[in-house]
Design a protein around this motif. Structure first.
Motif, PDB file in Angstrom:
ATOM      1  N   GLY A 234      19.532  -2.131  -5.835  1.00 10.47           N
ATOM      2  CA  GLY A 234      18.512  -1.378  -6.008  1.00 10.47           C
ATOM      3  C   GLY A 234      17.126  -1.621  -5.839  1.00 10.47           C
ATOM      4  N   TRP A 235      16.469  -2.798  -5.525  1.00 11.17           N
ATOM      5  CA  TRP A 235      15.177  -3.149  -5.654  1.00 11.17           C
ATOM      6  C   TRP A 235      14.197  -1.952  -5.294  1.00 11.17           C
ATOM      7  N   ASN A 236      13.147  -1.613  -5.363  1.00 15.66           N
ATOM      8  CA  ASN A 236      11.866  -1.738  -4.648  1.00 15.66           C
ATOM      9  C   ASN A 236      11.728  -2.310  -4.045  1.00 15.66           C
ATOM     10  N   VAL A 237      10.637  -1.921  -2.451  1.00 12.98           N
ATOM     11  CA  VAL A 237      11.138  -3.103  -1.680  1.00 12.98           C
ATOM     12  C   VAL A 237       9.087  -2.568  -1.383  1.00 12.98           C
ATOM     13  N   ALA A 238       8.316  -3.218  -1.372  1.00 17.59           N
ATOM     14  CA  ALA A 238       6.969  -2.831  -0.181  1.00 17.59           C
ATOM     15  C   ALA A 238       6.402  -3.689   1.214  1.00 17.59           C
ATOM     16  N   LEU A 239       6.132  -3.064   1.897  1.00 13.98           N
ATOM     17  CA  LEU A 239       5.851  -4.171   2.918  1.00 13.98           C
ATOM     18  C   LEU A 239       4.680  -4.105   3.569  1.00 13.98           C
ATOM     19  N   ILE A 240       3.834  -4.831   3.288  1.00 13.88           N
ATOM     20  CA  ILE A 240       2.372  -4.943   3.522  1.00 13.88           C
ATOM     21  C   ILE A 240       1.832  -5.956   4.771  1.00 13.88           C
ATOM     22  N   GLY A 241       1.533  -5.066   5.791  1.00 18.00           N
ATOM     23  CA  GLY A 241       1.091  -6.537   7.209  1.00 18.00           C
ATOM     24  C   GLY A 241       1.647  -5.285   8.289  1.00 18.00           C
ATOM     25  N   ALA A 242       1.253  -6.552   9.369  1.00 22.58           N
ATOM     26  CA  ALA A 242       2.064  -6.527  11.079  1.00 22.58           C
ATOM     27  C   ALA A 242       0.594  -5.351  11.868  1.00 22.58           C
ATOM     28  N   ALA A 243       1.089  -5.624  12.723  1.00 21.83           N
ATOM     29  CA  ALA A 243       0.599  -4.648  13.744  1.00 21.83           C
ATOM     30  C   ALA A 243       1.164  -2.680  13.068  1.00 21.83           C
TER      31      ALA A 243
ATOM     32  N   LEU B 272       7.157   1.084   0.594  1.00 17.32           N
ATOM     33  CA  LEU B 272       5.584   1.773   1.109  1.00 17.32           C
ATOM     34  C   LEU B 272       5.811   0.937   1.758  1.00 17.32           C
ATOM     35  N   ALA B 273       5.448   0.882   3.319  1.00 15.28           N
ATOM     36  CA  ALA B 273       5.416   0.237   3.880  1.00 15.28           C
ATOM     37  C   ALA B 273       4.069   0.901   5.108  1.00 15.28           C
ATOM     38  N   GLU B 274       3.399  -0.233   4.857  1.00 17.67           N
ATOM     39  CA  GLU B 274       1.828  -0.277   5.922  1.00 17.67           C
ATOM     40  C   GLU B 274       1.177  -0.988   6.223  1.00 17.67           C
ATOM     41  N   HIS B 275       0.996  -0.599   8.015  1.00 16.69           N
ATOM     42  CA  HIS B 275       0.401  -1.928   8.768  1.00 16.69           C
ATOM     43  C   HIS B 275      -1.304  -2.721   7.914  1.00 16.69           C
ATOM     44  N   GLY B 276      -1.725  -3.823   8.589  1.00 16.87           N
ATOM     45  CA  GLY B 276      -2.723  -4.707   7.904  1.00 16.87           C
ATOM     46  C   GLY B 276      -3.652  -4.782   8.918  1.00 16.87           C
ATOM     47  N   TYR B 277      -3.363  -3.215   9.724  1.00 20.00           N
ATOM     48  CA  TYR B 277      -4.886  -3.338  10.805  1.00 20.00           C
ATOM     49  C   TYR B 277      -5.300  -1.605   9.737  1.00 20.00           C
ATOM     50  N   GLN B 278      -5.838  -1.723   8.198  1.00 18.53           N
ATOM     51  CA  GLN B 278      -6.276  -1.335   7.871  1.00 18.53           C
ATOM     52  C   GLN B 278      -8.093  -1.053   7.817  1.00 18.53           C
ATOM     53  N   ALA B 279      -8.441   0.285   8.147  1.00 21.46           N
ATOM     54  CA  ALA B 279     -10.050   0.041   8.297  1.00 21.46           C
ATOM     55  C   ALA B 279     -10.706  -0.662   6.484  1.00 21.46           C
TER      56      ALA B 279
ATOM     57  N   LEU C 193       0.412   0.360  -4.187  1.00 27.47           N
ATOM     58  CA  LEU C 193       0.720  -0.336  -4.149  1.00 27.47           C
ATOM     59  C   LEU C 193       1.088  -1.126  -5.703  1.00 27.47           C
ATOM     60  N   LEU C 194       0.071  -1.227  -6.277  1.00 26.91           N
ATOM     61  CA  LEU C 194       0.305  -1.939  -7.563  1.00 26.91           C
ATOM     62  C   LEU C 194       0.965  -0.733  -8.883  1.00 26.91           C
TER      63      LEU C 194
ATOM     64  N   PRO D 216       6.877  -2.366  -7.347  1.00 26.42           N
ATOM     65  CA  PRO D 216       7.569  -3.226  -6.672  1.00 26.42           C
ATOM     66  C   PRO D 216       8.209  -4.217  -7.233  1.00 26.42           C
ATOM     67  N   ASP D 217       9.834  -4.404  -6.657  1.00 29.87           N
ATOM     68  CA  ASP D 217      10.450  -5.263  -6.964  1.00 29.87           C
ATOM     69  C   ASP D 217      10.248  -6.660  -6.342  1.00 29.87           C
ATOM     70  N   LEU D 218      10.322  -6.550  -4.606  1.00 30.57           N
ATOM     71  CA  LEU D 218       9.572  -6.874  -3.467  1.00 30.57           C
ATOM     72  C   LEU D 218       8.563  -6.161  -3.296  1.00 30.57           C
ATOM     73  N   VAL D 219       7.899  -7.394  -2.753  1.00 27.72           N
ATOM     74  CA  VAL D 219       6.373  -7.545  -2.149  1.00 27.72           C
ATOM     75  C   VAL D 219       6.710  -7.979  -0.991  1.00 27.72           C
ATOM     76  N   LEU D 220       6.462  -7.828   0.419  1.00 25.57           N
ATOM     77  CA  LEU D 220       6.428  -9.018   1.314  1.00 25.57           C
ATOM     78  C   LEU D 220       5.426  -8.734   2.437  1.00 25.57           C
ATOM     79  N   VAL D 221       4.348  -9.816   2.505  1.00 26.59           N
ATOM     80  CA  VAL D 221       3.038  -9.712   3.120  1.00 26.59           C
ATOM     81  C   VAL D 221       2.925 -10.821   4.218  1.00 26.59           C
TER      82      VAL D 221
END
Length: 248
Positions: free
Chosen positions: A107-116, A138-145, A156-157, A161-166
């Motif tokens: 039941g961890w909260n997970v965030a993903l940041i990056g990629a196209a 949270l799941a956001e691509h890495g091509y942000q302005a 994000l902060l 989250p319990d796990l953040v993959l970047v």
């Protein structure tokens, strides 16, 4: 592993060409233990990153400050063995996937940041098909302005989250994570091109290439533009041999 104790979560830091890397009997247990101790940053070290860190002080500082640096590349494992430290290679993509499965089960909260953008959309769909109970907050691509990053970071902060993959590429994913994770709970880990593989956009090298430790050739076939970066591999081997880092 010869040079460490029998504790499965045991962790000892060694140096390869001056760059820190950890040896532990069970990397997955060490990563999960990091979460239990309040969180921290995991770095996946290979030969190419080692050479980059020697030339890039910011990356070198991020690796030095990381809570767990795993031997992701065969070259790093070889260099450690020359020092009498026997460890198994731990591909970051496999550790990250194991942590996602653990996150779903616990039941961890997970965030993903990056990629196209298109990769992230496909990744979200596939992960939720394969891990239907995953709490993806949270799941956001890495091509942000440029102006969008501060708001994304604050969001994000605030989620803690319990796990953040970047997946922002080396060295950015390591330096960005170092800046943000301080004082935050959870595991923060740079995963390079893992999102592309999980989304089905790229393929990992066949198992036989992994056994022969020539995955670099498969990556080069997929991305010929990487050839200059691949020059760091023979340079790494030469420096290890030249410095003669062996068991003391």
């Amino acid at each position: 592993m010869d040079a460490v104790s029998t504790d499965p979560c045991d962790q000892h830091r060694y140096r390869v060409l001056g760059v820190g890397v950890d040896a532990c009997r069970d990397v997955r247990a060490a990563a999960i233990g990091l979460h239990a101790r309040g969180g921290g940053q995991i770095v996946t070290l290979n030969a190419e990153m080692t050479m980059t860190a020697r030339a890039n002080p910011a990356l070198g500082a991020a690796i030095a400050a990381a809570d767990l640096v795993i031997p992701d590349g065969a070259g790093v494992v070889w260099a450690l063995r020359r020092q009498g430290v026997r460890v198994r290679r731990t591909p970051g993509i496999e550790l990250a996937r194991a942590l996602l499965s653990y996150a779903e089960a616990h039941g961890w909260n997970v965030a993903l940041i990056g990629a196209a953008p298109e990769v992230m959309e496909q990744l979200k769909r596939r992960l939720l098909e394969e891990l239907p109970s995953l709490r993806l907050v949270l799941a956001e691509h890495g091509y942000q302005a440029a102006e969008a990053w501060p708001q994304l970071e604050q969001r994000l902060l605030s989620l803690k989250p319990d796990l953040v993959l970047v997946a922002l590429g080396v060295p950015r994913q390591e330096t960005w994570t170092q800046r943000l994770h301080a004082g935050q709970p959870g595991i923060w880990m740079g995963v390079g091109g893992s999102f592309d593989v999980w989304a089905g956009v790229k393929q990992r090298a066949p198992e036989w290439m992994s056994r022969l430790q020539v995955e670099w050739a498969y990556r080069l076939i997929q991305e010929p533009s990487r050839w200059r970066r691949m020059l760091s591999l023979p340079a790494f081997a030469w420096q290890v041999l030249r410095r003669g880092e062996r068991r003391r």
